[in-house]
Design a protein around this motif. Structure first.
Motif, PDB file in Angstrom:
ATOM      1  N   PHE A  12     -34.869  26.029 -31.703  1.00 59.24           N
ATOM      2  CA  PHE A  12     -34.868  24.628 -32.100  1.00 59.24           C
ATOM      3  C   PHE A  12     -35.663  24.424 -33.376  1.00 59.24           C
ATOM      4  O   PHE A  12     -35.391  23.498 -34.134  1.00 59.24           O
ATOM      5  N   LEU A  13     -36.661  25.257 -33.606  1.00 57.57           N
ATOM      6  CA  LEU A  13     -37.430  25.178 -34.844  1.00 57.57           C
ATOM      7  C   LEU A  13     -36.590  25.813 -35.946  1.00 57.57           C
ATOM      8  O   LEU A  13     -36.390  27.031 -35.949  1.00 57.57           O
ATOM      9  N   PRO A  14     -36.090  25.063 -36.903  1.00 61.78           N
ATOM     10  CA  PRO A  14     -35.088  25.593 -37.850  1.00 61.78           C
ATOM     11  C   PRO A  14     -35.621  26.682 -38.770  1.00 61.78           C
ATOM     12  O   PRO A  14     -34.856  27.502 -39.255  1.00 61.78           O
ATOM     13  N   THR A  15     -36.935  26.691 -39.012  1.00 63.89           N
ATOM     14  CA  THR A  15     -37.481  27.688 -39.945  1.00 63.89           C
ATOM     15  C   THR A  15     -37.859  28.994 -39.254  1.00 63.89           C
ATOM     16  O   THR A  15     -38.281  29.938 -39.927  1.00 63.89           O
ATOM     17  N   LEU A  16     -37.717  29.054 -37.952  1.00 63.68           N
ATOM     18  CA  LEU A  16     -38.093  30.264 -37.215  1.00 63.68           C
ATOM     19  C   LEU A  16     -36.928  31.231 -37.209  1.00 63.68           C
ATOM     20  O   LEU A  16     -35.823  30.896 -36.774  1.00 63.68           O
ATOM     21  N   ARG A  17     -37.167  32.440 -37.679  1.00 61.60           N
ATOM     22  CA  ARG A  17     -36.126  33.457 -37.704  1.00 61.60           C
ATOM     23  C   ARG A  17     -36.601  34.691 -36.932  1.00 61.60           C
ATOM     24  O   ARG A  17     -37.763  35.079 -37.018  1.00 61.60           O
ATOM     25  N   VAL A  18     -35.692  35.305 -36.194  1.00 61.95           N
ATOM     26  CA  VAL A  18     -35.985  36.471 -35.367  1.00 61.95           C
ATOM     27  C   VAL A  18     -35.283  37.673 -35.952  1.00 61.95           C
ATOM     28  O   VAL A  18     -34.066  37.648 -36.175  1.00 61.95           O
ATOM     29  N   GLY A  19     -36.047  38.740 -36.227  1.00 61.73           N
ATOM     30  CA  GLY A  19     -35.482  39.907 -36.882  1.00 61.73           C
ATOM     31  C   GLY A  19     -34.676  40.802 -35.964  1.00 61.73           C
ATOM     32  O   GLY A  19     -33.696  41.420 -36.394  1.00 61.73           O
ATOM     33  N   ASP A  20     -35.044  40.904 -34.693  1.00 62.68           N
ATOM     34  CA  ASP A  20     -34.306  41.740 -33.753  1.00 62.68           C
ATOM     35  C   ASP A  20     -32.961  41.067 -33.464  1.00 62.68           C
ATOM     36  O   ASP A  20     -32.908  39.942 -32.950  1.00 62.68           O
ATOM     37  N   ALA A  21     -31.859  41.769 -33.776  1.00 61.30           N
ATOM     38  CA  ALA A  21     -30.526  41.153 -33.688  1.00 61.30           C
ATOM     39  C   ALA A  21     -30.182  40.748 -32.269  1.00 61.30           C
ATOM     40  O   ALA A  21     -29.609  39.666 -32.040  1.00 61.30           O
ATOM     41  N   LEU A  22     -30.502  41.586 -31.282  1.00 69.46           N
ATOM     42  CA  LEU A  22     -30.162  41.258 -29.900  1.00 69.46           C
ATOM     43  C   LEU A  22     -31.009  40.097 -29.400  1.00 69.46           C
ATOM     44  O   LEU A  22     -30.508  39.200 -28.700  1.00 69.46           O
ATOM     45  N   ALA A  23     -32.306  40.087 -29.747  1.00 68.73           N
ATOM     46  CA  ALA A  23     -33.156  38.964 -29.357  1.00 68.73           C
ATOM     47  C   ALA A  23     -32.657  37.677 -29.992  1.00 68.73           C
ATOM     48  O   ALA A  23     -32.618  36.619 -29.338  1.00 68.73           O
ATOM     49  N   ALA A  24     -32.247  37.736 -31.265  1.00 68.54           N
ATOM     50  CA  ALA A  24     -31.731  36.540 -31.939  1.00 68.54           C
ATOM     51  C   ALA A  24     -30.477  36.027 -31.242  1.00 68.54           C
ATOM     52  O   ALA A  24     -30.300  34.811 -31.066  1.00 68.54           O
ATOM     53  N   HIS A  25     -29.593  36.948 -30.847  1.00 68.44           N
ATOM     54  CA  HIS A  25     -28.359  36.527 -30.178  1.00 68.44           C
ATOM     55  C   HIS A  25     -28.659  35.783 -28.886  1.00 68.44           C
ATOM     56  O   HIS A  25     -28.107  34.696 -28.640  1.00 68.44           O
ATOM     57  N   TRP A  26     -29.548  36.355 -28.051  1.00 66.95           N
ATOM     58  CA  TRP A  26     -29.764  35.737 -26.748  1.00 66.95           C
ATOM     59  C   TRP A  26     -30.668  34.509 -26.837  1.00 66.95           C
ATOM     60  O   TRP A  26     -30.539  33.588 -26.035  1.00 66.95           O
ATOM     61  N   LEU A  27     -31.569  34.463 -27.787  1.00 67.94           N
ATOM     62  CA  LEU A  27     -32.326  33.232 -27.999  1.00 67.94           C
ATOM     63  C   LEU A  27     -31.388  32.120 -28.474  1.00 67.94           C
ATOM     64  O   LEU A  27     -31.527  30.956 -28.067  1.00 67.94           O
ATOM     65  N   ARG A  28     -30.413  32.461 -29.348  1.00 63.97           N
ATOM     66  CA  ARG A  28     -29.415  31.471 -29.779  1.00 63.97           C
ATOM     67  C   ARG A  28     -28.572  31.018 -28.587  1.00 63.97           C
ATOM     68  O   ARG A  28     -28.248  29.828 -28.459  1.00 63.97           O
ATOM     69  N   SER A  29     -28.238  31.956 -27.702  1.00 62.84           N
ATOM     70  CA  SER A  29     -27.467  31.591 -26.506  1.00 62.84           C
ATOM     71  C   SER A  29     -28.238  30.594 -25.649  1.00 62.84           C
ATOM     72  O   SER A  29     -27.670  29.618 -25.131  1.00 62.84           O
ATOM     73  N   VAL A  30     -29.565  30.825 -25.500  1.00 65.98           N
ATOM     74  CA  VAL A  30     -30.401  29.888 -24.741  1.00 65.98           C
ATOM     75  C   VAL A  30     -30.399  28.524 -25.417  1.00 65.98           C
ATOM     76  O   VAL A  30     -30.213  27.475 -24.768  1.00 65.98           O
ATOM     77  N   THR A  31     -30.582  28.508 -26.736  1.00 68.36           N
ATOM     78  CA  THR A  31     -30.627  27.241 -27.474  1.00 68.36           C
ATOM     79  C   THR A  31     -29.296  26.496 -27.385  1.00 68.36           C
ATOM     80  O   THR A  31     -29.262  25.269 -27.160  1.00 68.36           O
TER      81      THR A  31
END
Length: 717
Positions: A12-31
């Motif tokens: 939800f925080l637009p400036t927060l970026r996650v470098g681990d691709a799999l973590a980014a995918h599943w955090l996006r899925s949660v969001t």
């Protein structure tokens, strides 16, 4: 033509970026799933975001919880149609359906991708891990969780919310199993297992675990982990066997590897050296895990060690959460996360502490031998100020290497303190610094010596025996390390028995020895050491000797009759344990590196087998007339007029010990002194004090003994 909205970021925080691709995918899925749930809540409650004039992006209002729960079934069909037909909901569902990124090569150890591969996590399990991770890393997610949970005070996800967000709700129940890897490895809060409010239990995750999951490259260990350097010079003789055990043991869960050594020993360095042999880094924790919450802290530390690929070293005295089961021993330890595959080296100074570890997953202990005299001498010479340049100081260092059995860590700490003196090092500086680190606890009381050898009033034989003890203590370093007796006698010190009636000078003789040798004297009250609980006396003695072992102190066991006694037929368990306690005390006295003295009033009650194990035995007889005469004269305080006292009369008529003579003189002073009067003792005051001393001892003395002073000694009718 409408334009599709941009793909939302992973949080939800637009400036927060996650470098681990799999973590980014599943955090996006949660969001995305949370956004879709919020969109439905607006529809369910008959409102739209634009209805709120203050903020078009405001969250749905909190509704009555019972009504909201009942609406789940009543509005289920409508929700399905909404998710399929609403443009925003359908678009979010389209984004949610995108598959996770495929394998992209090696993963950073401890990262989200690495954990997913290591534990073979399914999509559902990855989603749940991301759900627990989300509120930790995304500061804007809290209010969204509160809205979806219909409770403004709860801003962390639950299993109940996971069921609503996941497309196949029945699958969520499998994640509540306490044996699930996400729980046993400390990645998700263990509150899920066994709680009475299963669905409302928050899905927690320690911040340090979240940081490890999101890292994109290997690097330095994060606090509270600190990498340890190997101490190969202190490796035990059985190191090859220990390494073989570590390599062969199953790594399916926590392995406890105890290391037993002396206080001040670099046991963490030994653990690091063992880890180096099996290709594993070893890290210690900078925190003390004692008291409430220690089990949670230890669980987090174990998880961090696993994520960062290191073994863990902890000291058992800094790791306890509850009293021992019987209430008398060492505190029990908490053993969380038995399933996380981590090797835990546990440093301890007492083999008895092994019982605090679980038997099923504990390896045989590795015993690290205490440092030798020559090792200690080398450490002193290498690190003490001016140790190699001053002949006299070097001799003092040699003596300290024997007298103080400090290990390397303690020696280096003392030397650091000595370097800060800002002046040349003196011998007294060294001995004082060494003794400052010794703590014998509440079982021992320090005694300041008041007497020198000139104050002793003993027959020639006993005087010579005391001189032999003093000379033997002075020559221990030479005999052990120059003459070569240390191996045969295990670098042992001396043990002695002082036997005689009360007041014959046993305590005074111990003070004289301490004064002549310049050693601290510690009195041990055996009535406090002896415990009514079977086996506790031995524990108290072990604690005492272990603490005293590091320093050349004199241990004076007064009133040893409370422990020693004539051995008789063993009739019950207490008799059997009493004999074991006596044997243990004598065995520790034989191994003690300093001087241990036992004092008793009843030598005849001691078993001869016990007496043979003591190196010196001195009988303290009642003083003869000549000795009593000297004691009477010596007992008078300096500056007190004693011309009126008939010392020969007192010495011949009253056969009492020196301690009683001093008590008589003190009593006479108390009854004679006046605030502004002369400091003078009379024969009358002395005789009256003699009568009081005999009354105190419950010994009848005829009036004839008092001669011309009989009227003073006669009790009033």
């Amino acid at each position: 033509m409408s334009t599709a909205p941009p793909i939302p970021p992973e949080t939800f925080l637009p400036t927060l970026r996650v470098g681990d691709a799999l973590a980014a995918h599943w955090l996006r899925s949660v969001t995305l799933r949370l956004r879709r749930e919020v969109a439905w809540l607006w529809r369910e409650r008959g409102m739209a975001p634009s209805d709120n004039s203050t903020s078009p992006e405001a969250l749905p209002p909190i509704a009555e919880r019972l009504e909201s729960a009942l609406d789940l079934s009543r509005h289920d069909g409508e929700k399905r149609r909404f998710l399929a037909q609403d443009e925003t909901a359908a678009y979010l569902s389209h984004l949610i359906a995108k598959p996770a990124p495929s394998d992209q090569g090696p993963a950073v150890p401890g990262s989200f991708t690495w954990v997913a591969r290591e534990l073979k996590l399914s999509d559902l399990e990855c989603f749940l891990l991301a759900l627990a991770l989300s509120p930790v890393v995304d500061s804007a997610a809290g209010p969204v969780y509160a809205a979806c949970l219909n409770d403004a005070t709860r801003q962390t996800p639950t299993l109940a919310l996971a069921q609503r967000l996941w497309d196949r709700p029945a699958e969520i129940l499998a994640l509540a199993n306490p044996a699930h890897p996400l729980l046993t490895h400390g990645l998700v809060s263990s509150a899920l297992g066994g709680t009475t409010q299963l669905w409302d239990a928050p899905l927690g995750m320690p911040t340090m675990v979240a940081e490890a999951l999101l890292r994109t490259r290997s690097g330095e260990l994060p606090p509270p982990l600190v990498a340890l350097s190997p101490e190969a010079e202190t490796l035990p003789l059985e190191v090859d066997v220990a390494v073989a055990r570590l390599r062969s043991q199953d790594r399916a869960g926590v392995r406890w590897a105890p290391i037993v050594g002396s206080r001040g020993m670099a046991l963490g360095g030994v653990a690091a050296a063992l880890g180096e042999r099996i290709g594993m880094r070893v890290a210690a924790t900078t925190s003390t895990m004692v008291g409430p919450g220690a089990d949670v802290w230890l669980a987090t530390t174990l998880t961090l060690a696993w994520l960062h690929g290191v073994a863990l070293y902890i000291e058992i005295d800094r790791w306890a959460t509850a009293p021992s089961p019987d209430g008398h021993g060492s505190p029990a330890v908490s053993l969380p996360l038995a399933g996380v595959p981590v090797t835990v080296f546990v440093g301890m100074t007492d083999r008895g502490q092994l019982k605090r570890l679980p038997t099923g997953h504990t390896l045989p202990p590795v015993h690290v031998r205490p440092s030798t005299y020559r090792q200690r001498l080398e450490w002193w010479r290498d690190h003490a100020p001016g140790g190699r340049r001053d002949v006299e100081l070097d001799a003092t260092l040699s003596d300290c290497a024997r007298r103080f059995r400090h290990e390397k860590g303690t020696i280096l700490g003392i030397c650091r303190d000595l370097h800060s003196l800002g002046r040349p090092l003196r011998a007294i500086d060294l001995t004082q610094a060494c003794r400052a680190d010794v703590d014998l606890g509440d079982l021992a009381q320090p005694v300041v010596p008041r007497f020198s050898e000139a104050d002793l009033m003993l027959p020639p034989k006993q005087t010579r025996q005391l001189q032999e003890i003093i000379r033997a203590m002075r020559m221990l370093t030479t005999v052990h390390y120059d003459w070569g007796t240390e191996q045969v006698w295990n670098e042992s010190g001396l043990s002695a028995l002082f036997a005689g009636p009360p007041g014959t000078g046993k305590t005074m003789a111990a003070e004289v020895i301490a004064h002549e040798l310049g050693l601290p004297l510690t009195r041990i009250d055996l009535s406090q050491v002896v415990n009514k609980y079977i086996g506790e006396t031995e524990k108290n003695l072990r604690r005492l000797f272990d603490a005293a072992e590091a320093s050349d102190v004199i241990l004076f066991f007064d009133e040893a009759d409370s422990l020693f006694g004539k051995r008789t037929e063993v009739k019950d368990a207490h008799d059997r344990y009493a004999n074991l306690e006596v044997s243990y005390l004598l065995e520790r006295m034989e191994r003690f590196k300093g001087l241990a003295i036992l004092a008793t009033n009843r030598k005849k009650d001691l078993d001869e087998a016990f007496l043979r194990r003591l190196r010196f035995l001195i009988d303290f007889p009642l003083p003869g007339v000549d000795e009593r005469l000297r004691i009477w004269r010596q007992a008078i305080p300096p500056g007190v007029d004693s011309e009126a006292i008939d010392f020969p009369f007192l010495a011949q008529r009253f056969p009492v010990a020196g301690g009683h003579i001093r008590s008589i003189v003190f009593q006479a002073c108390l009854q004679t002194a006046q605030p502004s009067g002369p400091r003078r003792l009379t024969m009358e005051s002395i005789v009256a004090a003699v009568k009081r001393e005999y009354d105190k001892l419950d010994r009848a003395v005829s009036l004839e003994k008092y001669g011309i002073y009989a009227s003073i000694a006669q009790d009033p009718s």
